[in-house]
Design a protein around this motif. Structure first.
Motif, PDB file in Angstrom:
ATOM      1  N   VAL A 190       0.831  -1.194   0.000  1.00 18.41           N
ATOM      2  CA  VAL A 190       0.000   0.000   0.000  1.00 18.41           C
ATOM      3  C   VAL A 190       0.872   1.253   0.000  1.00 18.41           C
ATOM      4  CG1 VAL A 190      -1.616   1.344   1.419  1.00 18.41           C
ATOM      5  CG2 VAL A 190      -2.007  -1.100   1.027  1.00 18.41           C
ATOM      6  N   GLY A 191       1.938   1.229   0.787  1.00 18.25           N
ATOM      7  CA  GLY A 191       2.828   2.379   0.837  1.00 18.25           C
ATOM      8  C   GLY A 191       3.450   2.688  -0.509  1.00 18.25           C
ATOM      9  N   TRP A 192       3.784   1.651  -1.290  1.00 19.92           N
ATOM     10  CA  TRP A 192       4.347   1.890  -2.618  1.00 19.92           C
ATOM     11  C   TRP A 192       3.357   2.632  -3.496  1.00 19.92           C
ATOM     12  CZ3 TRP A 192       2.880   0.906  -7.577  1.00 19.92           C
ATOM     13  CH2 TRP A 192       3.835   1.181  -8.576  1.00 19.92           C
ATOM     14  N   PHE A 193       2.096   2.189  -3.517  1.00 21.65           N
ATOM     15  CA  PHE A 193       1.091   2.851  -4.350  1.00 21.65           C
ATOM     16  C   PHE A 193       0.938   4.318  -3.964  1.00 21.65           C
ATOM     17  CE2 PHE A 193      -0.184  -1.389  -5.556  1.00 21.65           C
ATOM     18  CZ  PHE A 193      -0.687  -1.220  -6.843  1.00 21.65           C
ATOM     19  N   ALA A 196       4.295   6.223  -4.874  1.00 25.69           N
ATOM     20  CA  ALA A 196       4.678   6.253  -6.285  1.00 25.69           C
ATOM     21  C   ALA A 196       3.688   7.018  -7.140  1.00 25.69           C
ATOM     22  CB  ALA A 196       4.829   4.825  -6.817  1.00 25.69           C
ATOM     23  N   LYS A 197       2.406   6.943  -6.792  1.00 21.64           N
ATOM     24  CA  LYS A 197       1.391   7.520  -7.675  1.00 21.64           C
ATOM     25  C   LYS A 197       0.967   8.929  -7.281  1.00 21.64           C
ATOM     26  CE  LYS A 197      -0.430   3.457  -9.863  1.00 21.64           C
ATOM     27  NZ  LYS A 197      -1.594   3.032 -10.657  1.00 21.64           N
ATOM     28  N   PRO A 201       6.265  12.386  -3.176  1.00 19.28           N
ATOM     29  CA  PRO A 201       6.376  11.082  -2.517  1.00 19.28           C
ATOM     30  C   PRO A 201       6.017  11.107  -1.038  1.00 19.28           C
ATOM     31  CG  PRO A 201       8.544  11.968  -3.041  1.00 19.28           C
ATOM     32  CD  PRO A 201       7.558  12.845  -3.721  1.00 19.28           C
ATOM     33  N   ASP A 202       5.998  12.293  -0.419  1.00 18.24           N
ATOM     34  CA  ASP A 202       5.614  12.388   0.994  1.00 18.24           C
ATOM     35  C   ASP A 202       4.188  12.909   1.163  1.00 18.24           C
ATOM     36  OD1 ASP A 202       6.059  14.950   0.098  1.00 18.24           O
ATOM     37  OD2 ASP A 202       7.308  15.567   1.791  1.00 18.24           O
ATOM     38  N   ALA A 203       3.358  12.739   0.137  1.00 18.30           N
ATOM     39  CA  ALA A 203       1.970  13.226   0.215  1.00 18.30           C
ATOM     40  C   ALA A 203       1.183  12.513   1.304  1.00 18.30           C
ATOM     41  CB  ALA A 203       1.281  13.051  -1.134  1.00 18.30           C
ATOM     42  N   PHE A 204       1.566  11.281   1.639  1.00 24.33           N
ATOM     43  CA  PHE A 204       0.888  10.500   2.670  1.00 24.33           C
ATOM     44  C   PHE A 204       1.859  10.249   3.814  1.00 24.33           C
ATOM     45  CE2 PHE A 204      -1.279   9.545  -1.266  1.00 24.33           C
ATOM     46  CZ  PHE A 204      -2.622   9.574  -0.916  1.00 24.33           C
ATOM     47  N   HIS A 286      -2.002  10.841  -9.005  1.00 24.65           N
ATOM     48  CA  HIS A 286      -3.223  10.044  -9.126  1.00 24.65           C
ATOM     49  C   HIS A 286      -4.230  10.321  -8.013  1.00 24.65           C
ATOM     50  CE1 HIS A 286      -5.846   6.634  -9.821  1.00 24.65           C
ATOM     51  NE2 HIS A 286      -5.514   6.074  -8.663  1.00 24.65           N
ATOM     52  N   PHE A 287      -3.760  10.597  -6.807  1.00 22.55           N
ATOM     53  CA  PHE A 287      -4.654  10.705  -5.642  1.00 22.55           C
ATOM     54  C   PHE A 287      -5.138  12.146  -5.473  1.00 22.55           C
ATOM     55  CE2 PHE A 287      -1.901   7.017  -4.856  1.00 22.55           C
ATOM     56  CZ  PHE A 287      -2.872   6.029  -4.691  1.00 22.55           C
TER      57      PHE A 287
END
Length: 308
Positions: A190-193, A196-197, A201-204, A286-287
């Motif tokens: 889950v962390g990769w998705f 990566a998307k 990269p630190d959005a989450f 993507h998110f």
């Protein structure tokens, strides 16, 4: 992150922490035999806006968007079957079947007509729901989604520069192997998705990754999440069977992002819809609801104002 609580009598996913959002309440409804979780708030007398999230997320993906809509609308975020605190039934997860569950859940909340906004797999379900229940929808917003048979490319690219965006479609179709490899490694996957998307990269943060990974791992979550991909061919076939009879005539807004998966959602949807417009949200991967929530809330509210 909230501590785990004893499951409510109606909650089918015991032991998974519930996340609260100020001004919103948790609800569980019987949707034609499948128990679905919804989070509801906003104006009880306002137009209803239903939100659906995608893989590998839950309703929590909309948490930054919901307060911006709550002043004008009745806002309902629904966990799909197999997602979050909704039941993980066995059986088909083709999007027409799932759409019937979602629509039944909305009707169980005493909503007769509504606006529907959805991202990723949520948009798969939303498109099929519009084909089945167009007379109950006032408009449809679809965010960055490879919808089976509609906006999903026919082939997975093999160029490494592009393949990372869609490689998982083929992986999720393999029987049993993904479950074997992913069980116990849900957080890494889950962390990769999420890293990566997203554009940044630190959005989450770690807490958000843990939240989504826990939901993915809980009580058949892996099986149910992969089932959407494994039934994608059936979803595409049923979409085209419905489209052989008629096109969508309701207003549709396709939302792409500067660095997402589908460069022009509106262009991909127009062959199937008479009234499709589009926007591109800048500075997002993507998110989009997580990365640019104010822009998403503004786009949804503006779309409703333009088409009400």
């Amino acid at each position: 992150m909230n501590a785990p609580e004893p499951p409510a009598p109606e909650n089918p996913v015991g032991g998974l922490p519930l996340h609260d959002l100020a001004g919103f309440a948790h609800r569980w409804v019987d949707a034609d035999g499948v128990r679905l979780h919804a989070v509801e708030g906003g104006r009880p007398d306002g137009p209803a806006v239903v939100l659906l999230a995608g893989f590998p997320q839950t309703w929590w993906a909309w948490r930054k968007v919901m307060p911006g809509l709550a002043e004008r609308f009745r806002v309902i975020a629904v966990d799909l079957p197999g997602q979050g605190h909704s039941e993980r039934p066995y059986g088909t997860y083709d999007t027409h079947t799932v759409a019937a569950y979602v629509h039944a859940a909305v009707r169980a909340l005493d909503v007769s007509t509504y606006w529907l906004a959805a991202h990723d797999i949520g948009a798969w379900v939303a498109f099929s729901l519009a084909l089945k229940y167009e007379n109950r929808l006032r408009g449809l917003v679809l965010l960055d989604a490879g919808i089976p048979g509609i906006t999903l490319p026919d082939a997975v690219p093999t160029d490494p520069e592009a393949a990372w965006k869609t490689w998982h479609f083929a992986f999720h179709l393999v029987p049993e192997l993904p479950e074997t490899l992913l069980t116990g490694r849900e957080r890494e996957y889950v962390g990769w998705f999420l890293a990566a998307k997203a554009l940044a990269p630190d959005a989450f943060d770690d807490a958000e990754i843990e939240h989504y990974a826990a939901a993915f791992a809980a009580d058949g979550g892996i099986r149910a999440s992969l089932a959407y991909y494994r039934d994608a061919a059936a979803s595409a076939r049923k979409n085209h069977e419905a489209l052989d009879q008629r096109r969508l005539t309701l207003p549709v807004l396709g939302v792409s992002s500067s660095d997402g998966s589908i460069p022009d959602m509106a262009a991909s949807i127009r062959p199937w819809a008479d009234n499709a417009t589009g926007i591109v949200v800048p500075d997002a991967g993507h998110f989009i609801p997580d990365e640019q929530p104010d822009a998403v809330a503004t786009a949804i509210a503006g779309f409703i104002a333009d088409n009400d």
